[in-house]
Enzyme design. Structure first.
Site, PDB file in Angstrom:
ATOM      1  N   ASN A   3      10.227   8.409  -1.392  1.00 45.21           N
ATOM      2  CA  ASN A   3       8.768   8.356  -1.276  1.00 45.21           C
ATOM      3  C   ASN A   3       8.375   7.742   0.059  1.00 45.21           C
ATOM      4  O   ASN A   3       9.035   6.845   0.567  1.00 45.21           O
ATOM      5  CB  ASN A   3       8.172   7.514  -2.408  1.00 45.21           C
TER       6      ASN A   3
ATOM      7  N   TYR B 101       1.492   1.161   2.694  1.00 45.13           N
ATOM      8  CA  TYR B 101       1.136  -0.098   2.029  1.00 45.13           C
ATOM      9  C   TYR B 101       1.198  -1.198   3.079  1.00 45.13           C
ATOM     10  O   TYR B 101       2.226  -1.364   3.737  1.00 45.13           O
ATOM     11  CB  TYR B 101       2.120  -0.423   0.895  1.00 45.13           C
ATOM     12  N   ARG B 102       0.106  -1.953   3.206  1.00 47.43           N
ATOM     13  CA  ARG B 102       0.064  -2.957   4.267  1.00 47.43           C
ATOM     14  C   ARG B 102       1.111  -4.058   4.041  1.00 47.43           C
ATOM     15  O   ARG B 102       1.557  -4.282   2.902  1.00 47.43           O
ATOM     16  CB  ARG B 102      -1.323  -3.587   4.333  1.00 47.43           C
TER      17      ARG B 102
ATOM     18  N   TRP C 125       2.066  -3.006  -2.356  1.00 45.87           N
ATOM     19  CA  TRP C 125       1.810  -1.731  -3.043  1.00 45.87           C
ATOM     20  C   TRP C 125       1.113  -2.026  -4.358  1.00 45.87           C
ATOM     21  O   TRP C 125       1.512  -2.901  -5.118  1.00 45.87           O
ATOM     22  CB  TRP C 125       3.066  -0.899  -3.239  1.00 45.87           C
TER      23      TRP C 125
ATOM     24  N   ASP D  68     -10.383  -6.066   3.495  1.00 43.32           N
ATOM     25  CA  ASP D  68      -9.910  -4.730   3.126  1.00 43.32           C
ATOM     26  C   ASP D  68     -10.903  -3.616   3.450  1.00 43.32           C
ATOM     27  O   ASP D  68     -12.021  -3.875   3.886  1.00 43.32           O
ATOM     28  CB  ASP D  68      -9.591  -4.724   1.623  1.00 43.32           C
TER      29      ASP D  68
HETATM   30  C1  LIG Z   1      -4.892   2.416   6.385  1.00 43.53           C
HETATM   31  C2  LIG Z   1      -4.474   2.476   4.954  1.00 43.53           C
HETATM   32  C3  LIG Z   1      -3.940   1.349   4.346  1.00 43.53           C
HETATM   33  C4  LIG Z   1      -3.556   1.382   3.010  1.00 43.53           C
HETATM   34  N1  LIG Z   1      -3.038   0.256   2.434  1.00 43.53           N
HETATM   35  C5  LIG Z   1      -2.630   0.290   1.156  1.00 43.53           C
HETATM   36  C6  LIG Z   1      -2.029  -0.856   0.572  1.00 43.53           C
HETATM   37  O1  LIG Z   1      -1.901  -1.906   1.189  1.00 43.53           O
HETATM   38  N2  LIG Z   1      -1.598  -0.753  -0.717  1.00 43.53           N
HETATM   39  C7  LIG Z   1      -1.722   0.398  -1.448  1.00 43.53           C
HETATM   40  O2  LIG Z   1      -1.282   0.445  -2.591  1.00 43.53           O
HETATM   41  N3  LIG Z   1      -2.309   1.503  -0.912  1.00 43.53           N
HETATM   42  C8  LIG Z   1      -2.754   1.463   0.366  1.00 43.53           C
HETATM   43  N4  LIG Z   1      -3.326   2.573   0.931  1.00 43.53           N
HETATM   44  C9  LIG Z   1      -3.495   3.791   0.112  1.00 43.53           C
HETATM   45  C10 LIG Z   1      -2.162   4.508  -0.045  1.00 43.53           C
HETATM   46  O3  LIG Z   1      -1.548   4.718   1.190  1.00 43.53           O
HETATM   47  C11 LIG Z   1      -2.370   5.850  -0.739  1.00 43.53           C
HETATM   48  O4  LIG Z   1      -2.891   5.573  -2.018  1.00 43.53           O
HETATM   49  C12 LIG Z   1      -1.108   6.671  -0.836  1.00 43.53           C
HETATM   50  O5  LIG Z   1      -1.367   7.837  -1.572  1.00 43.53           O
HETATM   51  C13 LIG Z   1       0.010   5.901  -1.491  1.00 43.53           C
HETATM   52  O6  LIG Z   1       1.169   6.663  -1.504  1.00 43.53           O
HETATM   53  P1  LIG Z   1       1.963   6.938  -2.845  1.00 43.53           P
HETATM   54  O7  LIG Z   1       1.102   7.897  -3.626  1.00 43.53           O
HETATM   55  O8  LIG Z   1       3.229   7.550  -2.378  1.00 43.53           O
HETATM   56  O9  LIG Z   1       2.153   5.633  -3.516  1.00 43.53           O
HETATM   57  C14 LIG Z   1      -3.713   2.572   2.268  1.00 43.53           C
HETATM   58  C15 LIG Z   1      -4.240   3.702   2.874  1.00 43.53           C
HETATM   59  C16 LIG Z   1      -4.624   3.658   4.197  1.00 43.53           C
HETATM   60  C17 LIG Z   1      -5.206   4.885   4.836  1.00 43.53           C
END
Ligand SMILES: Cc1cc2nc3c(=O)[nH]c(=O)nc-3n(C[C@H](O)[C@H](O)[C@H](O)COP(=O)(O)O)c2cc1C
Length: 608
Positions: A171, A175-176, A189, A284
């Protein structure tokens, strides 16, 4: 199509979409201040490349995705809508009938090869420099401390690679990461995300989890990490499909994961499922500080990077910011996939004031009774869309781009008694309004026209005048009132109120009702300090602050909406988050630097 971030930077520059910032800037709050002003300027401004960042040898790129034009360039000259249509063509194939169709299908099948990442073993750019164990020092990277009340510096645009234990799936998610010290990071996450699902496999198995993080990749792969692909689906595939060309990957040097060969930086290491640490607060993309909470700890054992790497990052905060454009790309690209499951959906919009999870407006082609409710429930069952707090369904021919006429249409259509559907369910981890994290009230609004096969609306189109002059009879907690859409059957009355223990608001509702001040309409209570002049700000505030079940109540023909901060009186036992705002001292310092940079149009645009 750009192979890497450096090519993207060059492309942006050729298209007059990039400004090089040559004055020395501090990654502590200053880059945020400049980037926020840029991101909030009309159309999203330009991308910024900070070439002299105090305390680091690397330059910093921000706002690279922050406009429709830059998205178009990032996607190799395709709009997100065009990518969505290509995806639809791929998915809507029927069995071939003619020889030509058979040939076209064969060609398309061969094209699938492009989605599969190409493995490289020779020396690759992302591994030009390899720093192991004691050489690892995250403080060498120009990681931004974005907002005054952030817990520390955060990596905000990372691509996080993890591998499932139960299948061959890798995957990629964004996630920050909070910097705890020179070699550990907090992995933020959310519980609903694929990274967290894979992590729970390692937790159950009691195994260390190998993790790799890429920073600064080709723009398509970076977008793919943010996309809400179904669990088990590979983001490399999506990137290859959009690029029409495979992503080049290479084995990481110290963990059993493949990483993008063309990345600027790679962090390799592991997470021990038994370990967690307080992460946050962080300013955020909701425009509020997400409170501190426990998250896994990522131990970085190796950093590899290009010799002259660019550090890619983003600044999030109250919308509009750069992430609104990444969200817009997802809105358009994923529409055809959603239409496969809910074919009556003609179109939809996520207004940025709703920060993706608070509001979606859906236009449907309605053919049978109750179909609007079916669409609401369908969306509340779909992947990350299931976190949506408010879904408003309108008819197919509605113009979703004109927000004023859309509001008018909704307010002229609905019957408060019949068209509001209240329910409870899962919410985004960043929702702050509900009494419990990730769980609370939801609202569906059916603003579609009634079919002849549906019971007609009772109260539609009847206007009842209000008696606002009677307000003075009430206690002096009202600071200001503003009436919107006063000519419509359902006018909206915005009240700025001084609220003490919360009790007064409850009383106010009763007094309003008893004195007959407003006999029909929507009454919204907002906190004293809220600015009623800015419609976008108001919408953001209202959507963020309400739990529909707790805060919306109907009395006769008046819908009361309590969009104020909540206290224990309302059953709210969490701590209400603060709004994200810059530091005025830094703001003044930046003003002076901007003058030096001769970018006058940025001065004074920051939201203060
Ligand atoms: C700039 C940015 C920062 C993000 N930070 C987070 C984060 O810290 N934690 C999180 O769970 N999702 C965060 N997201 C949203 C996820 O990247 C998004 O939900 C993504 O689909 C997650 O991937 P996954 O479906 O493979 O888990 C962020 C999105 C962006 C555009």
């Amino acid at each position: 199509m750009c192979e890497n971030l450096q090519e993207f930077v060059a492309l942006l520059e050729r298209n007059n979409e990039l400004i090089r910032v040559k004055v020395s800037v501090n990654p502590y709050l200053e880059i945020t201040e400049i980037t926020e002003r840029m991101a909030k300027s009309p159309g999203g401004g330009k991308a910024l490349l900070f070439e002299k960042v105090q305390g680091s040898d690397f330059s910093v790129l921000t706002n690279a995705f922050g406009s429709k034009k830059r998205l178009f360039l990032a996607f190799g000259g395709q709009t997100p809508d065009e990518i969505g249509k290509r995806l639809a063509q791929l998915l809507r194939r029927r069995p071939p009938e003619t020889l030509l169709e058979k040939w076209q299908m064969l060609k398309a099948a061969r094209g699938v090869n492009q989605f599969i990442p190409r493995k490289k073993t020779k020396r690759v750019p992302c591994q030009e420099i390899v720093l192991k164990e004691n050489e690892v020092d995250l403080y060498r990277l120009p990681i931004l401390h974005c907002w005054p009340k952030d817990a520390g510096p955060f990596i905000t645009l990372p691509l996080v690679f993890t591998k499932s234990l139960s299948s061959p799936w890798t995957n990629v998610g964004m996630y920050r990461l909070q910097v705890f010290d020179k070699n550990t990071l907090g992995m933020h996450w959310h519980i609903h995300k694929d990274g967290a699902h894979i992590f729970s496999e390692y937790e159950k198995a009691g195994k260390l989890m190998e993790v790799a993080v890429a920073i600064g990749c080709d723009p398509v792969l970076t977008y793919a990490a943010t996309s809400p692909l179904m669990p088990g689906m590979d983001e490399f595939f999506l990137a290859g499909f959009i690029r029409r060309k495979p992503v080049k990957i290479v084995p990481a040097t110290g963990v059993n994961l493949f990483v993008p060969a063309e990345a600027e930086f790679i962090l390799e290491g592991y997470i021990d499922p038994k370990e967690s640490r307080l992460e946050g607060p962080f300013g955020d993309h909701t425009g509020y500080y997400t409170p501190a909470d426990y998250y896994p700890v990522f131990h970085v054992k190796t950093i590899t990077h290009r010799r002259k790497a660019i550090y890619a990052t983003t600044v999030v905060g109250r919308p509009p910011m750069e992430d609104c454009y990444l969200g817009y790309a997802t809105e358009r690209i994923f529409l055809p996939l959603i239409q496969l499951l809910l074919p009556e959906i003609k179109d939809y919009r996520f207004p940025w004031e709703g920060v993706f999870h608070n509001l979606v407006i859906v236009a449907i082609n309605k053919t049978y009774p109750g179909q609007a409710a079916k669409v609401m429930h369908g969306l509340w069952g779909l992947g990350q869309l299931s976190h949506t707090k408010i879904i408003c369904v309108v008819d197919g021919e509605t113009d979703l781009n004109d927000s004023v006429s859309l509001m008018k249409r909704i307010l002229s259509s609905i019957d408060l008694e019949e068209d509001l559907y209240f329910t409870k369910g899962n919410l985004d981890a960043l929702d702050h309004a509900a009494n419990w994290p990730c769980f609370g009230g939801k609202l569906g609004i059916d603003a579609t026209e009634r079919l002849t096969t549906e019971p007609p609306r009772k109260n539609k189109n009847v206007k009842v005048e209000s008696c606002l002059d009677k307000l003075s009879l009430m206690d002096n907690c009202f600071r200001e009132v503003k009436v919107l859409f006063s000519d419509l059957p359902l006018a909206v009355y915005l009240f700025r109120v001084k609220k003490g223990e919360g009790k007064e608001l409850h009383k106010m509702r009763e007094v309003f009702w008893e004195k007959g001040i407003i006999k029909k309409g929507i009454v919204v209570f907002l906190d004293e300090e809220v600015n009623l002049a800015d419609a976008s700000y108001l919408l953001w505030k209202i959507l963020g602050n309400i739990d529909p079940i707790r805060d919306i109540s109907l009395k006769g023909n008046v819908l009361f909406v309590d969009a104020t901060k909540k206290t224990s009186f309302n059953g709210y036992l969490r701590s209400w988050p603060e709004e994200v705002q810059g530091d005025p001292v830094v703001s003044r310092r930046v003003e002076a630097k901007l003058a030096e940079m001769s970018i006058p149009y940025l001065s004074g645009i920051g939201v203060k």
